[in-house]
Design an enzyme around this catalytic site. Structure first.
Site, PDB file in Angstrom:
ATOM      1  N   GLY A 156       0.654  -1.128   0.103  1.00 11.25           N
ATOM      2  CA  GLY A 156       0.023  -0.133  -0.175  1.00 11.25           C
ATOM      3  C   GLY A 156       0.947   1.381  -0.092  1.00 11.25           C
ATOM      4  N   SER A 177       1.737  -8.953  -1.711  1.00 10.30           N
ATOM      5  CA  SER A 177       0.520  -8.466  -1.399  1.00 10.30           C
ATOM      6  C   SER A 177      -0.491  -9.482  -1.935  1.00 10.30           C
ATOM      7  CB  SER A 177       0.577  -7.106  -1.797  1.00 10.30           C
ATOM      8  OG  SER A 177       0.393  -6.993  -2.998  1.00 10.30           O
ATOM      9  N   SER A 179      -2.364  -8.540  -4.291  1.00  9.62           N
ATOM     10  CA  SER A 179      -2.504  -8.534  -5.638  1.00  9.62           C
ATOM     11  C   SER A 179      -1.142  -8.039  -6.077  1.00  9.62           C
ATOM     12  CB  SER A 179      -3.646  -7.795  -6.117  1.00  9.62           C
ATOM     13  OG  SER A 179      -3.765  -6.369  -5.702  1.00  9.62           O
ATOM     14  N   ARG A 234       0.455  -3.622  12.496  1.00 14.00           N
ATOM     15  CA  ARG A 234      -0.427  -3.963  13.704  1.00 14.00           C
ATOM     16  C   ARG A 234       0.427  -5.016  14.449  1.00 14.00           C
ATOM     17  NH1 ARG A 234      -2.480   0.463  13.471  1.00 14.00           N
ATOM     18  NH2 ARG A 234      -4.899   0.789  13.596  1.00 14.00           N
ATOM     19  N   ASP A 258       7.174  -1.378  16.197  1.00 14.29           N
ATOM     20  CA  ASP A 258       6.519   0.037  16.801  1.00 14.29           C
ATOM     21  C   ASP A 258       5.163  -0.437  17.338  1.00 14.29           C
ATOM     22  OD1 ASP A 258       6.184   2.721  17.052  1.00 14.29           O
ATOM     23  OD2 ASP A 258       4.971   2.862  15.295  1.00 14.29           O
ATOM     24  N   GLU A 263      -1.556  -2.828  23.596  1.00 13.24           N
ATOM     25  CA  GLU A 263      -0.897  -1.701  23.777  1.00 13.24           C
ATOM     26  C   GLU A 263      -1.619  -0.761  24.575  1.00 13.24           C
ATOM     27  OE1 GLU A 263      -0.630   0.344  19.978  1.00 13.24           O
ATOM     28  OE2 GLU A 263       0.492  -1.431  19.184  1.00 13.24           O
ATOM     29  N   HIS A 281       4.585   2.784  19.366  1.00 10.53           N
ATOM     30  CA  HIS A 281       3.488   3.109  18.069  1.00 10.53           C
ATOM     31  C   HIS A 281       3.579   4.566  17.771  1.00 10.53           C
ATOM     32  CE1 HIS A 281      -0.627   1.559  16.632  1.00 10.53           C
ATOM     33  NE2 HIS A 281       0.179   2.530  15.861  1.00 10.53           N
TER      34      HIS A 281
END
Length: 315
Positions: A156, A177, A179, A234, A258, A263, A281
């Site tokens: 992305g 990914s 695609s 994430r 991160d 969290e 984060h």
């Protein structure tokens, strides 16, 4: 009179100043809104702002029968029950690409920090070990960047910027990914093959059921004893207990994170490893990124209250 907007997640007040200049903000400060506001107040809420990772499901939506817009501050929206929102005809928006440059910058910073062992090097100077010529196995030469194989999981906006930055460091870049994309880097058809090939795995994929614990014990074994994993996506994408085990038995060379499964992340076994770099984060936590994310939030809210489609919808 300004429209009322519920702030569902906990945000520093400074992040809401610009938005608060346009709207009457009902700040739940991260607490259950029903503990801060009356049922009548919640029943009148038409729009809300949330952090994408904050769980927001059916029960919460049912407390706000007039709710018609959920606006995520940031690119993520994995905490929002999209099916429940769609069934209630609630529009969901986010801030696509607003923080991609700053997140990609941090990804590269983390990669450099862990592969060049900057934290042990810093400690080596501060402790006096360097001035006293004390030997340290952590200070032996490490492989450099030219020719290093970088595998980007997710292509992305953030993945593309990570790949471009890695290429500028003379690294060999490939990606996986869902695609194939029109990008100058090599596409690998499976995540397994990417992990097996790369020496540094950069995780830049969206969180979801299909990516939950995608990086598990077997994937870490494929990464190997000379491999590193960097996660700015994430925490749910990595099986954190499997990662701790892989670090403990030297299955991989190190990790830089991160984001975490829970969290804020409290000190635990993960925080004890010298070959691990941890940040709280902060990937999108720059002045420019916050201004861009606030612009998207304001644009989504302005459009909603004007009866127009959200300019930044989550599809």
């Amino acid at each position: 009179m300004p429209e009322k907007v519920l702030i569902y997640s906990r945000f520093p007040k400074a992040m809401m100043v610009r938005i608060g200049q346009r709207y009457d903000l009902m700040d739940a400060a991260g607490q259950p809104p029903s503990e801060k506001f009356t049922l009548d107040q919640l029943a009148a809420v038409r729009a809300m702002i949330t952090a994408g990772g904050t769980p927001l499901g059916v029960a919460m939506m049912d407390q706000m029968p007039a709710l018609q817009a959920i606006v995520c501050y940031g690119t993520g929206y994995d905490g929002v029950d999209l099916a429940a929102a769609a069934s209630r005809k609630i529009a969901v928006g986010n801030s696509p690409g607003a923080n991609s440059s700053s997140v990609a910058d941090l990804a590269m910073t983390l990669m450099l920090a862990v592969t060049r062992r900057l934290l042990p090097a810093d400690a080596y100077v501060r402790s006096g070990s360097w001035s006293s010529a004390k030997p340290s196995p952590l200070m032996k030469p490490q492989p450099g960047n030219p020719g290093r194989r970088i595998g980007v999981y997710g292509m992305g906006a953030i993945g593309r910027k990570i790949a471009a930055r890695a290429a500028a460091f003379d690294m060999d870049v490939a990606y996986y990914s869902r695609s194939r994309h029109d990008v100058p880097w090599r596409y690998v058809s499976t995540l397994e093959a990417l992990v097996d090939w790369c020496s540094v795995l950069m995780i830049a994929v969206r969180a979801g059921a299909d990516t939950h614990h995608a990086i598990d014990a077997e994937m870490l074994r494929k990464l190997g004893p000379d491999g590193y994993v960097v996660n700015i996506s994430r925490g749910s994408v990595i099986d954190q207990q499997a990662l701790i085990a892989a670090l403990a038995d030297n299955t991989i060379a190190g990790a830089a994170l991160d984001v975490y499964e829970k969290e804020p992340h409290a000190p635990d076994a993960l925080t004890a490893f010298p070959n691990v770099v941890l940040t709280p984060h902060i990937g999108g936590h720059t002045v420019e990124s916050h201004l861009a994310m606030q612009d998207c939030v304001i644009a989504n809210l302005d459009a909603f209250f004007a009866g127009k489609p959200l300019p930044y919808p989550v599809s």
